[in-house]
Write an enzyme that holds these catalytic residues in place. Structure first.
Site, PDB file in Angstrom:
ATOM      1  N   GLY A  24     170.772   6.098  31.827  1.00 53.40           N
ATOM      2  CA  GLY A  24     172.194   5.837  31.682  1.00 53.40           C
ATOM      3  C   GLY A  24     172.695   5.903  30.260  1.00 53.40           C
ATOM      4  O   GLY A  24     173.496   5.059  29.850  1.00 53.40           O
ATOM      5  N   ASN A  26     174.813   7.991  28.913  1.00 56.27           N
ATOM      6  CA  ASN A  26     176.263   8.141  28.911  1.00 56.27           C
ATOM      7  C   ASN A  26     176.955   6.870  29.382  1.00 56.27           C
ATOM      8  O   ASN A  26     178.054   6.549  28.923  1.00 56.27           O
ATOM      9  CB  ASN A  26     176.678   9.335  29.781  1.00 56.27           C
ATOM     10  CG  ASN A  26     176.670  10.638  29.004  1.00 56.27           C
ATOM     11  OD1 ASN A  26     177.340  10.767  27.987  1.00 56.27           O
ATOM     12  ND2 ASN A  26     175.896  11.606  29.475  1.00 56.27           N
ATOM     13  N   ARG A 103     172.460  12.646  42.566  1.00 48.84           N
ATOM     14  CA  ARG A 103     172.546  12.902  44.001  1.00 48.84           C
ATOM     15  C   ARG A 103     173.955  13.365  44.309  1.00 48.84           C
ATOM     16  O   ARG A 103     174.928  12.797  43.807  1.00 48.84           O
ATOM     17  CB  ARG A 103     172.219  11.645  44.825  1.00 48.84           C
ATOM     18  CG  ARG A 103     172.334  11.893  46.314  1.00 48.84           C
ATOM     19  CD  ARG A 103     171.795  10.733  47.130  1.00 48.84           C
ATOM     20  NE  ARG A 103     172.680   9.598  47.219  1.00 48.84           N
ATOM     21  CZ  ARG A 103     173.785   9.547  47.976  1.00 48.84           C
ATOM     22  NH1 ARG A 103     174.179  10.607  48.672  1.00 48.84           N
ATOM     23  NH2 ARG A 103     174.499   8.443  48.038  1.00 48.84           N
ATOM     24  N   LEU A 105     177.242  13.536  46.289  1.00 48.66           N
ATOM     25  CA  LEU A 105     177.945  12.598  47.149  1.00 48.66           C
ATOM     26  C   LEU A 105     178.562  13.339  48.334  1.00 48.66           C
ATOM     27  O   LEU A 105     178.885  14.523  48.245  1.00 48.66           O
ATOM     28  CB  LEU A 105     179.028  11.879  46.357  1.00 48.66           C
ATOM     29  CG  LEU A 105     178.518  10.997  45.209  1.00 48.66           C
ATOM     30  CD1 LEU A 105     179.675  10.551  44.342  1.00 48.66           C
ATOM     31  CD2 LEU A 105     177.748   9.792  45.746  1.00 48.66           C
ATOM     32  N   HIS A 121     179.083  17.064  32.705  1.00 45.30           N
ATOM     33  CA  HIS A 121     178.106  18.108  32.983  1.00 45.30           C
ATOM     34  C   HIS A 121     177.717  18.779  31.668  1.00 45.30           C
ATOM     35  O   HIS A 121     178.591  19.097  30.847  1.00 45.30           O
ATOM     36  CB  HIS A 121     178.696  19.142  33.939  1.00 45.30           C
ATOM     37  CG  HIS A 121     177.734  20.209  34.330  1.00 45.30           C
ATOM     38  ND1 HIS A 121     176.686  19.990  35.197  1.00 45.30           N
ATOM     39  CD2 HIS A 121     177.642  21.515  33.959  1.00 45.30           C
ATOM     40  CE1 HIS A 121     176.005  21.104  35.352  1.00 45.30           C
ATOM     41  NE2 HIS A 121     176.558  22.053  34.618  1.00 45.30           N
ATOM     42  N   ASP A 157     180.167  20.745  40.641  1.00 47.10           N
ATOM     43  CA  ASP A 157     180.613  21.146  39.304  1.00 47.10           C
ATOM     44  C   ASP A 157     181.827  22.075  39.354  1.00 47.10           C
ATOM     45  O   ASP A 157     181.987  22.951  38.509  1.00 47.10           O
ATOM     46  CB  ASP A 157     179.469  21.821  38.526  1.00 47.10           C
ATOM     47  CG  ASP A 157     178.251  20.932  38.376  1.00 47.10           C
ATOM     48  OD1 ASP A 157     178.423  19.705  38.301  1.00 47.10           O
ATOM     49  OD2 ASP A 157     177.122  21.461  38.361  1.00 47.10           O
ATOM     50  N   ALA A 185     176.977  15.229  21.793  1.00 49.33           N
ATOM     51  CA  ALA A 185     178.361  15.590  22.117  1.00 49.33           C
ATOM     52  C   ALA A 185     178.831  14.868  23.380  1.00 49.33           C
ATOM     53  O   ALA A 185     179.988  14.431  23.464  1.00 49.33           O
ATOM     54  CB  ALA A 185     178.480  17.102  22.294  1.00 49.33           C
ATOM     55  N   GLU A 186     177.954  14.739  24.365  1.00 46.23           N
ATOM     56  CA  GLU A 186     178.322  14.041  25.599  1.00 46.23           C
ATOM     57  C   GLU A 186     178.749  12.602  25.312  1.00 46.23           C
ATOM     58  O   GLU A 186     179.738  12.102  25.855  1.00 46.23           O
ATOM     59  CB  GLU A 186     177.141  14.036  26.563  1.00 46.23           C
ATOM     60  CG  GLU A 186     176.794  15.383  27.165  1.00 46.23           C
ATOM     61  CD  GLU A 186     175.604  15.294  28.101  1.00 46.23           C
ATOM     62  OE1 GLU A 186     175.511  14.297  28.852  1.00 46.23           O
ATOM     63  OE2 GLU A 186     174.759  16.201  28.084  1.00 46.23           O
TER      64      GLU A 186
END
Length: 206
Positions: A24, A26, A103, A105, A121, A157, A185-186
């Protein structure tokens, strides 16, 4: 593909739930950003589909409610996603952020949260969808790579982009070195994109 409109408006703090499957990183970036007094969102819960996800321990230390809803505990994906939805509603979430939730959804759950569910992404969508994005970028000889925060739709995506950050591909890059720079960057891009949605500056155009 639906469009994203950007507006200038002020909002109260939005309640945000985060879905994770692993460390986790992010999620941590969002939690840290939300500590700022002027940040327009607050994190109200972290849910994982894996009980041993490292990010759950971090959330617990931060006094953020946590939950685990594993697919193997339910007869099918639809039933598991009903359980996830119940947790999100129990937290009175306004926005859901997928942060390494590994996963897909069900369309029913995605539709219920359409316009209020975000994902990050590691590519410049629509380029390099799915997994192994860094390998894909290097294989195509791309001069730049990056990340995209987008609204979630049933197609993988495929939701409209909210914010992108570009990262140059350097000579001698490996998937690992490129991934490390994109991850930095994320961590900067996701909090900015969430703030845009929370303030109403970016909305899903139905």
């Amino acid at each position: 593909m639906p469009a994203v409109r950007r507006f200038e408006s002020a909002t109260n703090k939005k309640r945000v739930a985060i879905l994770i499957s692993g460390r986790g990183s992010n999620m941590r970036a969002l939690v840290e950003a939300a500590k700022a007094p002027d940040y327009p969102a607050k994190i109200v819960g972290v849910l994982s589909n894996k009980a041993d996800a490292e990010g759950l321990a971090f959330a617990a230390v931060e006094a953020i409610p946590t939950a685990v809803r594993s697919l193997r505990d339910y007869p099918d994906k639809a039933a598991a996603d009903v359980a996830i939805d119940a947790v999100l509603r129990g937290w009175h979430a306004d926005i859901v952020c997928l942060a390494g939730f590994m996963r897909l959804l069900s369309p029913g759950l995605v539709d219920r949260w359409r316009g209020r569910m975000l994902n990050i992404h590691p590519s410049l969508l629509p380029l390099h969808k799915g997994l192994h994005t860094h390998e894909q970028a290097l294989a195509t000889g791309a001069a730049e790579h990056g990340c995209t925060v987008h609204f979630v739709t049933p197609g993988m995506d495929e939701g409209p982009s909210i914010l992108q950050t570009r990262v140059p591909v350097l000579p001698g890059d490996t998937p690992e070195s490129l991934a490390a720079r994109v991850l930095v960057a994320e961590h900067a891009t996701y909090p900015r994109a969430l703030a845009m949605v929370a303030r109403g500056e970016a909305r899903f155009e139905r």
